[in-house]
Design a protein around this motif. Structure first.
Motif, PDB file in Angstrom:
ATOM      1  N   THR A  60       0.662  -1.274   0.142  1.00 25.60           N
ATOM      2  CA  THR A  60       0.416   0.420   0.342  1.00 25.60           C
ATOM      3  C   THR A  60       0.792   1.320   0.109  1.00 25.60           C
ATOM      4  O   THR A  60       0.162   2.505   0.093  1.00 25.60           O
ATOM      5  CB  THR A  60      -0.738   0.006   1.518  1.00 25.60           C
ATOM      6  N   ASN A  61       1.942   0.766  -0.015  1.00 26.43           N
ATOM      7  CA  ASN A  61       2.771   2.127  -0.712  1.00 26.43           C
ATOM      8  C   ASN A  61       3.167   3.141   0.784  1.00 26.43           C
ATOM      9  O   ASN A  61       3.018   4.689   0.781  1.00 26.43           O
ATOM     10  CB  ASN A  61       2.731   3.196  -1.371  1.00 26.43           C
ATOM     11  N   GLY A  62       2.971   2.115   1.894  1.00 26.32           N
ATOM     12  CA  GLY A  62       2.852   2.843   3.256  1.00 26.32           C
ATOM     13  C   GLY A  62       1.905   3.804   3.561  1.00 26.32           C
ATOM     14  O   GLY A  62       1.862   4.146   4.757  1.00 26.32           O
ATOM     15  N   THR A  63       0.774   3.312   3.608  1.00 26.66           N
ATOM     16  CA  THR A  63      -0.806   3.827   3.737  1.00 26.66           C
ATOM     17  C   THR A  63      -1.331   2.862   4.342  1.00 26.66           C
ATOM     18  O   THR A  63      -2.429   3.361   4.978  1.00 26.66           O
ATOM     19  CB  THR A  63      -1.371   3.979   2.273  1.00 26.66           C
ATOM     20  N   ALA A  64      -1.051   1.613   5.117  1.00 26.03           N
ATOM     21  CA  ALA A  64      -2.140   0.954   5.421  1.00 26.03           C
ATOM     22  C   ALA A  64      -1.858   1.033   6.864  1.00 26.03           C
ATOM     23  O   ALA A  64      -3.104   1.119   7.440  1.00 26.03           O
ATOM     24  CB  ALA A  64      -1.291   0.112   5.529  1.00 26.03           C
ATOM     25  N   LEU A  65      -0.870   1.675   7.343  1.00 20.99           N
ATOM     26  CA  LEU A  65      -0.597   1.844   8.556  1.00 20.99           C
ATOM     27  C   LEU A  65      -0.522   3.513   8.928  1.00 20.99           C
ATOM     28  O   LEU A  65       0.959   4.001   8.003  1.00 20.99           O
ATOM     29  CB  LEU A  65       0.031   0.919   9.975  1.00 20.99           C
ATOM     30  N   ASN A  66      -0.568   4.491   9.800  1.00 18.84           N
ATOM     31  CA  ASN A  66      -0.296   5.527   9.621  1.00 18.84           C
ATOM     32  C   ASN A  66       1.166   5.110  10.942  1.00 18.84           C
ATOM     33  O   ASN A  66       1.612   4.553  11.328  1.00 18.84           O
ATOM     34  CB  ASN A  66      -1.319   6.779  10.782  1.00 18.84           C
ATOM     35  N   PRO A  67       2.417   6.307   9.823  1.00 18.26           N
ATOM     36  CA  PRO A  67       3.827   6.137  10.881  1.00 18.26           C
ATOM     37  C   PRO A  67       3.566   6.267  12.424  1.00 18.26           C
ATOM     38  O   PRO A  67       4.541   5.411  12.725  1.00 18.26           O
ATOM     39  CB  PRO A  67       3.881   7.882  11.010  1.00 18.26           C
ATOM     40  N   VAL A  68       2.479   6.503  13.246  1.00 17.77           N
ATOM     41  CA  VAL A  68       2.493   5.700  14.900  1.00 17.77           C
ATOM     42  C   VAL A  68       1.898   5.078  14.900  1.00 17.77           C
ATOM     43  O   VAL A  68       2.795   3.985  15.737  1.00 17.77           O
ATOM     44  CB  VAL A  68       1.258   6.622  15.325  1.00 17.77           C
ATOM     45  N   GLN A  69      -0.019   4.076  14.546  1.00 14.46           N
ATOM     46  CA  GLN A  69       0.606   2.877  14.257  1.00 14.46           C
ATOM     47  C   GLN A  69       2.214   1.241  14.043  1.00 14.46           C
ATOM     48  O   GLN A  69       2.008   0.995  14.277  1.00 14.46           O
ATOM     49  CB  GLN A  69      -0.742   2.773  13.159  1.00 14.46           C
ATOM     50  N   TYR A  70       2.528   1.806  12.989  1.00 16.56           N
ATOM     51  CA  TYR A  70       3.403   1.510  12.260  1.00 16.56           C
ATOM     52  C   TYR A  70       4.631   1.284  13.028  1.00 16.56           C
ATOM     53  O   TYR A  70       4.940  -0.058  13.980  1.00 16.56           O
ATOM     54  CB  TYR A  70       4.174   1.655  11.210  1.00 16.56           C
ATOM     55  N   GLY A  71       4.907   2.612  14.007  1.00 18.28           N
ATOM     56  CA  GLY A  71       5.949   2.180  14.857  1.00 18.28           C
ATOM     57  C   GLY A  71       5.636   1.559  16.519  1.00 18.28           C
ATOM     58  O   GLY A  71       6.644   1.450  16.588  1.00 18.28           O
ATOM     59  N   ASP A  72       4.780   1.387  16.617  1.00 16.55           N
ATOM     60  CA  ASP A  72       3.996   1.138  18.181  1.00 16.55           C
ATOM     61  C   ASP A  72       3.427  -0.638  17.239  1.00 16.55           C
ATOM     62  O   ASP A  72       4.335  -1.553  18.079  1.00 16.55           O
ATOM     63  CB  ASP A  72       2.402   1.566  18.127  1.00 16.55           C
ATOM     64  N   ALA A  73       3.481  -0.905  16.368  1.00  6.46           N
ATOM     65  CA  ALA A  73       3.764  -2.149  15.876  1.00  6.46           C
ATOM     66  C   ALA A  73       4.950  -2.424  15.856  1.00  6.46           C
ATOM     67  O   ALA A  73       5.565  -3.880  16.658  1.00  6.46           O
ATOM     68  CB  ALA A  73       2.762  -2.577  14.966  1.00  6.46           C
ATOM     69  N   VAL A  74       5.897  -1.539  15.594  1.00  7.99           N
ATOM     70  CA  VAL A  74       7.200  -2.627  15.724  1.00  7.99           C
ATOM     71  C   VAL A  74       7.775  -2.338  16.923  1.00  7.99           C
ATOM     72  O   VAL A  74       9.006  -3.196  17.511  1.00  7.99           O
ATOM     73  CB  VAL A  74       8.282  -1.645  15.027  1.00  7.99           C
ATOM     74  N   ILE A  75       7.547  -1.461  17.848  1.00  6.40           N
ATOM     75  CA  ILE A  75       8.158  -1.333  19.072  1.00  6.40           C
ATOM     76  C   ILE A  75       7.333  -2.378  20.167  1.00  6.40           C
ATOM     77  O   ILE A  75       7.691  -3.270  21.187  1.00  6.40           O
ATOM     78  CB  ILE A  75       7.520   0.143  19.813  1.00  6.40           C
ATOM     79  N   ARG A  76       5.821  -2.629  20.075  1.00  2.22           N
ATOM     80  CA  ARG A  76       5.865  -4.267  20.733  1.00  2.22           C
ATOM     81  C   ARG A  76       6.095  -5.182  20.376  1.00  2.22           C
ATOM     82  O   ARG A  76       7.378  -5.955  21.030  1.00  2.22           O
ATOM     83  CB  ARG A  76       4.268  -4.469  19.697  1.00  2.22           C
ATOM     84  N   HIS A  77       7.026  -5.559  18.942  1.00  2.00           N
ATOM     85  CA  HIS A  77       7.222  -6.783  18.613  1.00  2.00           C
ATOM     86  C   HIS A  77       8.745  -6.883  19.181  1.00  2.00           C
ATOM     87  O   HIS A  77       9.194  -7.814  19.333  1.00  2.00           O
ATOM     88  CB  HIS A  77       7.406  -6.773  16.912  1.00  2.00           C
ATOM     89  N   HIS A  78       9.597  -5.231  19.130  1.00  2.88           N
ATOM     90  CA  HIS A  78      10.882  -5.874  19.686  1.00  2.88           C
ATOM     91  C   HIS A  78      10.405  -5.820  20.999  1.00  2.88           C
ATOM     92  O   HIS A  78      11.479  -6.583  21.664  1.00  2.88           O
ATOM     93  CB  HIS A  78      11.972  -4.087  20.060  1.00  2.88           C
ATOM     94  N   ARG A  79       9.626  -5.695  21.849  1.00  2.00           N
ATOM     95  CA  ARG A  79      10.105  -5.585  23.411  1.00  2.00           C
ATOM     96  C   ARG A  79       8.933  -6.894  23.592  1.00  2.00           C
ATOM     97  O   ARG A  79       9.928  -7.431  25.077  1.00  2.00           O
ATOM     98  CB  ARG A  79       8.771  -4.362  23.894  1.00  2.00           C
ATOM     99  N   VAL A  80       8.607  -7.706  22.736  1.00  2.00           N
ATOM    100  CA  VAL A  80       8.094  -9.160  23.245  1.00  2.00           C
ATOM    101  C   VAL A  80       9.202  -9.866  22.935  1.00  2.00           C
ATOM    102  O   VAL A  80       9.607 -11.009  23.624  1.00  2.00           O
ATOM    103  CB  VAL A  80       6.982  -9.545  22.342  1.00  2.00           C
TER     104      VAL A  80
END
Length: 233
Positions: free
Chosen positions: A64-84
């Motif tokens: 989706t050329n980066g539009t599926a999640l906004n930057p905050v949502q995408y950042g939250d997903a990446v942070i959650r993954h790293h924390r787990v």
């Protein structure tokens, strides 16, 4: 039985995104499965589920050329993954920690490579475009053989770790240079050695070119594979 403990990581809801290939055509959907809350230290199965989820989200971002999640949502997903992943590492043995860190490094490198491909796909589509490629980093460990072929104006280290960018001057700098890797019978040695060296660096089966005497047609196919490798996941 109902769990009354406070989860270390809350459940993550299912996601669904829609997009149109190349901006037109029939609408397609990408689904990302929900995951359960994590109580206590994550198990290997939960870590695997988290890894699959972040890769599915990354794929949705790419398509989706980066539009599926906004930057905050995408950042939250990446942070959650790293924390787990980090929480799981604290309960593992030193050997397990090393293996987990290696897997995290590969995942991070793959995410970095795919981010570069999104840029390359968006801005280098013209056949003779000279917009510089964003470097696609190495994400497959190791090399297929000990020493790379010699390539003019390219200096190689003995080996490269995951997340390393390619050596300077090894990979074409832009789409124009890539398309000018035209191979004639009397000029095949140079392009063939460069293509084999690129395969040696990335160690990716999509770029495989093992034969030191590969034909012109083999090399044309390798150039097409490199074009795809640099611009698409």
């Amino acid at each position: 039985m109902e769990n009354h403990l406070i989860p270390l990581f809350p459940a993550a809801e299912a996601l669904e995104f829609q997009f149109k290939p190349n901006g037109d055509g029939k609408t397609q959907f990408i689904s990302v499965n929900a995951i359960d809350a994590v109580y206590g230290f994550p198990t290997p199965e939960q870590v695997a589920t988290e890894n699959r989820r972040i890769l599915e989200i990354q794929r949705a971002q790419e398509l989706t050329n980066g539009t599926a999640l906004n930057p905050v949502q995408y950042g939250d997903a990446v942070i959650r993954h790293h924390r787990v992943i980090s929480a799981a590492a604290t309960s593992a043995s030193s050997e397990q920690i090393s293996a987990m860190i290696a897997r995290m490094g590969i995942l991070e490198a793959r995410l970095n490579a795919n981010s570069a491909r999104v840029h390359n796909s968006l801005y280098t589509f013209s056949l003779m475009n000279d917009v510089p490629y964003t470097a696609v980093v190495k994400y497959t460990p190791g090399h297929p053989w000990e020493h790379p072929p010699s390539v003019p104006n390219v200096s190689f280290d003995p080996a490269y770790s995951v997340n390393s960018p390619p050596p300077i001057n090894l990979v074409p700098a832009n789409n124009k240079q890539l398309k000018l890797m035209v191979i004639f019978e009397d000029e095949i040695d140079g392009p063939r050695d460069r293509l084999r060296a690129i395969y040696w660096f990335y160690n990716d089966p999509k770029l495989v070119l093992l034969d030191e005497n590969a034909t012109r047609d083999n090399c044309f196919s390798a150039v097409d594979a490199l074009d795809t490798f640099l611009r698409y996941p």
